[in-house]
Every structure is written in structure tokens, then in C-alpha cells.
Design an enzyme around this catalytic site. Structure first.
Site, short mmCIF file in Angstrom:
data_model
loop_
_atom_site.label_atom_id
_atom_site.label_comp_id
_atom_site.label_asym_id
_atom_site.label_seq_id
_atom_site.Cartn_x
_atom_site.Cartn_y
_atom_site.Cartn_z
N GLY A 64 0.81 -1.21 0.00
CA GLY A 64 0.00 0.00 0.00
C GLY A 64 0.84 1.26 0.00
N TYR A 127 -6.71 7.75 -0.75
CA TYR A 127 -6.30 6.57 0.02
C TYR A 127 -7.51 5.84 0.57
CZ TYR A 127 -3.79 3.93 3.68
OH TYR A 127 -3.28 2.95 4.49
N LYS A 131 -8.96 2.05 -0.33
CA LYS A 131 -9.10 1.05 0.73
C LYS A 131 -10.57 0.65 0.93
CE LYS A 131 -4.78 0.56 2.01
NZ LYS A 131 -4.07 -0.74 1.96
N THR A 162 5.29 2.24 10.91
CA THR A 162 5.96 1.67 9.75
C THR A 162 6.39 2.81 8.84
OG1 THR A 162 3.94 1.47 8.44
CG2 THR A 162 4.48 -0.37 9.90
#
Length: 216
Positions: A64, A127, A131, A162
Site C-alpha cells: 500500500g 487513500y 481502501k 511503519t
């Protein structure tokens, strides 16, 4: 992290991991260079796996990208790139690898979405759109795969430390956490726990669901 834990015997199912990535440098488990937006590239790997006779028990779609912009200020190219990677990439992998799981007479598909869909976060329109598409696609796929004993579920993490969070301020991260039911940050290990649950044989009756990490 999930792959590392598998090597440490933390998973109940006996699974050997392999993966696809645009850049496989630094990845310790078997992985192939592949852009998931290319159905040709994904199809070549799926074909090679089929010819090798290797069994595919589970597919985890976690690739992603994100770019924060207000809806009216989102460049078309940025929106296109996010839709291609986040949504079409998942669709490519499911379409081309699911037949291999069917050959295995059952298994699991886990697609990653985001808590931003449920919260409708401002500044993440493209985004969230991509999703949200994954969630809808997964619900339909769950019904279509049920007769083949394949479960299809989604995991929707909140802010996890992350590379995807690079450039996101601490204030923004805190604001996101405050909107979760459990107001705390979770680690990648917590997400791995959910993946482990969904791959466990005892979760054979869970399908078509979106699991929000921390609740929403």
C-alpha cells in the site's frame, strides 16, 4: 514481522512464507521482485507457482501507498497511483492467486485496508477511496470463495509505526489514536496476532469481515 515470527515457530499453521515486493533488498524470507499493479508480472509468478506444484494455502495483500491531500487538491496522477497500487494490486493478486488456493482445497485471503475508511479521515480521500474499494471487493469475494472453503477477510490497522507513517506528525498520530475505541498505539506484532487468528483453522467460520485494530 509476521514472516520473522513464522521462522520462530510462533504460528500454529505450518506455513512457509514467500512474498512479492517492488524492492526485495533487505527481505530475509524468499521474495520475488514484482509490481502488483502489473497483471502480467503477477500472472507470470502465479503461473510459475502452478507449474512448480507448490501448494498455496494463504494470500496476504499488504502492499500500500498513501499521499495526504484534501479531496479538491488531490492531483489526478496521485489518485491514480494510489488506486492502482492499493486496490487494483489487491484485485490482481486475488484473481491470479486464488485459483492456486482453490487447488489446495481451501485456505485464506487477508486483505489490508485502514481504519481511515471507518473514520472518514479528512486529507486522505484517494487513500480512503482505494481502501474502501478493498473492503467492498473482499465482501463480494468472500461470498464467491465460500464454496471453495476459502475465507476472505480484511484487517484495518490504525496508525502503526511503519514506513507509511513517515512524514506524519506526532500530533496527527495522537489525533488518530484518540479516535480509536482503545486509545493506544499498537505494534506490528499486534497486527500479526490478528493475521495469525485469521489463518488458524479454528477461524474457518470467519469471513467477509473487516477487523479494526483498536476498534472504530
Amino acid at each position: 514481522r509476521c514472516q520473522q515470527r513464522a521462522g520462530q515457530g510462533c504460528w500454529k499453521p505450518a506455513i512457509k512464507f514467500s512474498g512479492l515486493a517492488r524492492n526485495t533488498s533487505g527481505i530475509t524470507h524468499p521474495a520475488a521482485d514484482c509490481d502488483v499493479t502489473s497483471s502480467t508480472a503477477v500472472g507470470k509468478i502465479a503461473s510459475d507457482l502452478r507449474k512448480s506444484g507448490k501448494k498455496i494455502q494463504a494470500l496476504i495483500n499488504v502492499a500500500g501507498i498513501a499521499s495526504m491531500n484534501l479531496a479538491l487538491a488531490t492531483p489526478q496522477q496521485s489518485a491514480k497511483k494510489q488506486l492502482e497500487t492499493n486496490l487494483l494490486g489487491v484485485m490482481n493478486c486475488c484473481r491470479l492467486f486464488a485459483p492456486l488456493i482453490i487447488r489446495n482445497k481451501g485456505g485464506n485471503i487477508v486483505n489490508f485496508t485502514t481504519i481511515a475508511v471507518k473514520l472518514g479521515l479528512a486529507g486522505e480521500s484517494a487513500y480512503v477511496a482505494a481502501k474502501a474499494g478493498i473492503e467492498g471487493y473482499s465482501r463480494v469475494l468472500a461470498r464467491e470463495m465460500a464454496d471453495f472453503s476459502i475465507t476472505v477477510n480484511c484487517i484495518a490497522p490504525g496508525p502503526i509505526r511503519t514506513d507509511l507513517l513517515q512524514g506524519v506528525s506526532e500530533r496527527q498520530i495522537t489525533a488518530l489514536v484518540e479516535q480509536q475505541i482503545i486509545r493506544k498505539e499498537f505494534t506490528p506484532d499486534a497486527v500479526c496476532d490478528i493475521v495469525e487468528l485469521l489463518l488458524d483453522r479454528r477461524a474457518h467460520c470467519i469471513t467477509g469481515q473487516v477487523i479494526h485494530v483498536g476498534g472504530a
